[in-house]
Design a protein around this motif. Structure first.
Motif, PDB file in Angstrom:
ATOM      1  N   ALA A 153      12.042  12.661  -0.786  1.00  0.00           N
ATOM      2  CA  ALA A 153      12.854  11.568  -0.437  1.00  0.00           C
ATOM      3  C   ALA A 153      11.951  10.663   0.493  1.00  0.00           C
ATOM      4  O   ALA A 153      11.089  10.985   1.139  1.00  0.00           O
ATOM      5  N   LEU A 154      12.255   9.292   0.330  1.00  0.00           N
ATOM      6  CA  LEU A 154      11.789   8.002   0.988  1.00  0.00           C
ATOM      7  C   LEU A 154      12.769   7.610   1.880  1.00  0.00           C
ATOM      8  O   LEU A 154      13.501   6.988   1.160  1.00  0.00           O
ATOM      9  N   LYS A 163       0.749  -1.203   0.129  1.00  0.00           N
ATOM     10  CA  LYS A 163       0.036  -0.007   0.064  1.00  0.00           C
ATOM     11  C   LYS A 163       0.897   1.374   0.090  1.00  0.00           C
ATOM     12  O   LYS A 163       0.903   2.126  -0.710  1.00  0.00           O
ATOM     13  N   VAL A 164       1.893   1.279   0.968  1.00  0.00           N
ATOM     14  CA  VAL A 164       2.274   2.746   1.281  1.00  0.00           C
ATOM     15  C   VAL A 164       3.199   3.202   0.023  1.00  0.00           C
ATOM     16  O   VAL A 164       3.542   4.148  -0.588  1.00  0.00           O
ATOM     17  N   MET A 165       4.293   2.073  -0.186  1.00  0.00           N
ATOM     18  CA  MET A 165       5.408   2.468  -1.138  1.00  0.00           C
ATOM     19  C   MET A 165       4.667   2.369  -2.600  1.00  0.00           C
ATOM     20  O   MET A 165       5.088   3.432  -3.416  1.00  0.00           O
ATOM     21  N   TYR A 215       4.700   5.787  -5.118  1.00  0.00           N
ATOM     22  CA  TYR A 215       5.116   5.983  -6.631  1.00  0.00           C
ATOM     23  C   TYR A 215       4.076   6.474  -7.143  1.00  0.00           C
ATOM     24  O   TYR A 215       4.208   7.464  -8.297  1.00  0.00           O
ATOM     25  N   ASP A 216       2.899   6.007  -7.218  1.00  0.00           N
ATOM     26  CA  ASP A 216       1.674   6.605  -7.979  1.00  0.00           C
ATOM     27  C   ASP A 216       1.378   8.253  -7.843  1.00  0.00           C
ATOM     28  O   ASP A 216       1.000   8.872  -8.983  1.00  0.00           O
ATOM     29  N   LEU A 217       1.771   8.595  -6.569  1.00  0.00           N
ATOM     30  CA  LEU A 217       1.719  10.231  -6.449  1.00  0.00           C
ATOM     31  C   LEU A 217       2.926  11.051  -7.071  1.00  0.00           C
ATOM     32  O   LEU A 217       2.711  11.768  -7.637  1.00  0.00           O
ATOM     33  N   VAL A 229      11.545  -1.274  -2.938  1.00  0.00           N
ATOM     34  CA  VAL A 229      10.731  -0.466  -3.266  1.00  0.00           C
ATOM     35  C   VAL A 229      10.123  -0.691  -4.704  1.00  0.00           C
ATOM     36  O   VAL A 229       8.980  -0.437  -5.065  1.00  0.00           O
ATOM     37  N   LEU A 230      11.271  -0.816  -5.673  1.00  0.00           N
ATOM     38  CA  LEU A 230      10.911  -0.877  -6.926  1.00  0.00           C
ATOM     39  C   LEU A 230      10.071  -2.262  -7.142  1.00  0.00           C
ATOM     40  O   LEU A 230       8.932  -2.046  -7.996  1.00  0.00           O
TER      41      LEU A 230
END
Length: 532
Positions: free
Chosen positions: A81-82, A62-64, A68-70, A99-100
């Motif tokens: 930064a993440l 969900k979060v990661m 990316y969608d944002l 993350v990828l």
């Protein structure tokens, strides 16, 4: 209708929003946003998001992907930064690969290499355990470097995607490392996932704990249902149209049903769910928030302070309906057939003891003690292994007198209903009577449907996209405040106490619509549950 309960007592505050929740509410509203066209997408300013619990399903699914969608929609600043924090022995590049993979597997929007390359430049990882002072010193140093390298401006949000029992140590470490206190012109925020406590006492303790480190204006409690387009659309439907509001009251509404049904069981989640149950997991947060949106009065405007004040008013007016033996129901799914395959019952699921009393179905009857809703029961239900996956709010109207018609003309006519479908197939259905074609006068129910998927060319963003962006913007309208959480537990606690003294939950067959006691609960007042 059975009588409202007197077992729940609390003082009514003269001010609809407690001092602790409104002292700095004005600070939450970005004045620049107020002056801009609300139809224009708002882009977050310089900032970073730090995720604790990056190895869990929530962060990965969900979060990661939402981050990316944002970025893919152009709603994050160029220097965003993440930062991940975990005890794994990872370098920055290793975390970027995690993350990828999460993005490619779960992102809503198409993958674009140039977007990922830009986002990956700001990905960092800090290794350590929650009790490791040096790790949090490294985190502080990492964020300070990002302020210079990426221009994050000292603005950092901390996402606690971790079990609540880890909150005290993480919050303490953030405070000790100086990460909770921003300098002038900067902000620091904390994001908390449900459950917001186990009962009223633990919720108050949790709120006190969090507010010792972060002021209430900087606390964002995520209820992902409030990020869904159809939930927010309740406000548009009610207050932007003349069609509905005149009949949205006890003069015309017979009752309201709010349902969240799931067709899956608890395979693999026994460790989390056992001892929590359906009422704590869903009714205390999701369904009571949906009730608040459905029953609230029109706010002066859509500023966070005004929206939260109206929700608090409604929750303050909610009462249980007694006797609880007749106005509540709980159950536990047994073996049965679901989706063409045979499934086991809860007690045979991994992680559950054979004598578990955890309910997988819960239904309660509530009254909203206001002039608008006097005498209108609100029925809330949730369950697992039910007939299908659906979340909906059904406002069922009183029957018309049918004076010009004899009984044979309307015998197949039900009650008019206005149904908001939250998931799946997001949209709105209106049910009303229409003449059947032919030479005779016969009236039968028909449906008029509005579907998001067919009415708009742009797909709805995921709830986490909206909510994470709101955190970064400092927009708290869709996040419950302290008082909402505590009022919700005040409503539910007497039910949980009653059930704790009432033996084991009633069994119901998987693939059905819950225990017999749930149907009996409605039939006592001449009503019945909808079968979505």
């Amino acid at each position: 209708m059975p009588r409202p309960s007197s077992c729940r007592q609390h003082s009514r505050r003269a001010d609809p929003v407690a001092e602790s929740t409104t002292t700095s509410t004005a600070d939450w509203v970005n004045p620049l946003r107020d002056e801009r066209d609300k139809r224009v997408p708002h882009i977050a300013g310089p900032c970073s998001l730090v995720i604790f619990g990056v190895t869990g399903d929530l962060a990965r699914k969900k979060v990661m992907p939402a981050v990316y969608d944002l970025a893919n929609r152009g709603l994050l600043p160029p220097g965003f930064a993440l930062v991940g924090f975990a005890r794994r022995d990872w370098e920055h590049e290793d975390f970027a690969k995690i993350v990828l993979d999460a993005v490619k597997d779960h992102a809503r929007t198409p993958f674009r290499q140039e977007v990922w390359d830009r986002l990956a430049e700001g990905v960092r990882f800090v290794q350590g355990t929650f009790d490791d002072d040096k790790a949090f010193a490294t985190l502080a140093d990492t964020l300070h470097k990002l302020d210079g390298e990426r221009g994050t401006g000292g603005n950092h949000a901390f996402y606690l995607a971790i079990p609540p029992d880890s909150f005290p140590v993480v919050l303490g470490q953030l405070s000790k490392a100086g990460l909770a206190e921003p300098e002038d012109g900067q902000w620091r925020r904390v994001v908390i996932e449900k459950p917001f406590g186990h009962d009223l006492a633990s919720a108050k303790e949790l709120n006190s704990l969090v507010n010792k480190t972060f002021p209430e204006k900087s606390v964002f409690r995520i209820d992902h249902y409030l990020g869904k387009e159809t939930v927010q659309n309740i406000l548009a439907l009610r207050f932007a149209n003349q069609l509905f509001e005149p009949i949205w009251n006890a003069n015309y509404v017979d009752h309201v049903q709010i349902t969240m049904a799931e067709d899956i069981g608890l395979g693999g989640r026994g460790g989390y769910y056992d001892g929590i149950g359906a009422a704590r997991d869903v009714i205390q947060n999701h369904l009571l928030q949906l009730l608040a949106f459905t029953a609230m009065e029109e706010p002066i405007n859509f500023h966070p302070k005004e929206l939260q004040a109206e929700k608090v008013k409604v929750l303050s007016a909610v009462k249980l309906v007694e006797p609880l033996d007749e106005t509540t129901s709980r159950g536990q799914y047994a073996a049965g057939w679901q989706g063409g395959e045979q499934v086991v019952g809860l007690l045979d699921e991994e992680g559950f003891s054979k004598d578990s009393k955890t309910e997988t179905f819960a239904a309660i009857t509530l009254a909203v003690d206001t002039r608008r809703w006097a005498g209108v029961p609100f029925y809330l239900r949730t369950g697992k292994r039910l007939g299908r996956r659906v979340t909906e709010i059904a406002v069922v109207l009183k029957r018309a007198p049918h004076l010009p018609f004899d009984s044979t003309m309307t015998e197949e006519l039900g009650q008019n209903a206005f149904v908001v479908r939250v998931q799946p197939d997001e949209g709105v259905t209106m049910r009303f009577g229409s003449k059947v074609p032919g030479s005779s006068m016969e009236v039968r129910d028909v449906n008029m449907d509005f579907s998001y998927g067919s009415a708009f060319t742009e797909s709805s963003p995921e709830a986490y996209e909206r909510l994470i962006l709101d955190v970064l913007l400092g927009e708290p309208s869709l996040f419950p405040v302290n008082e909402e959480v505590e009022l919700s537990w005040e409503i539910l606690d007497p039910v949980l106490d009653h059930w704790a003294k009432s033996g084991a939950p009633e069994s119901y067959e998987s693939g059905g619509w819950g225990p017999a006691s749930a149907d009996a609960m409605m039939e006592r007042t001449g009503r019945q549950w909808r079968r979505p």
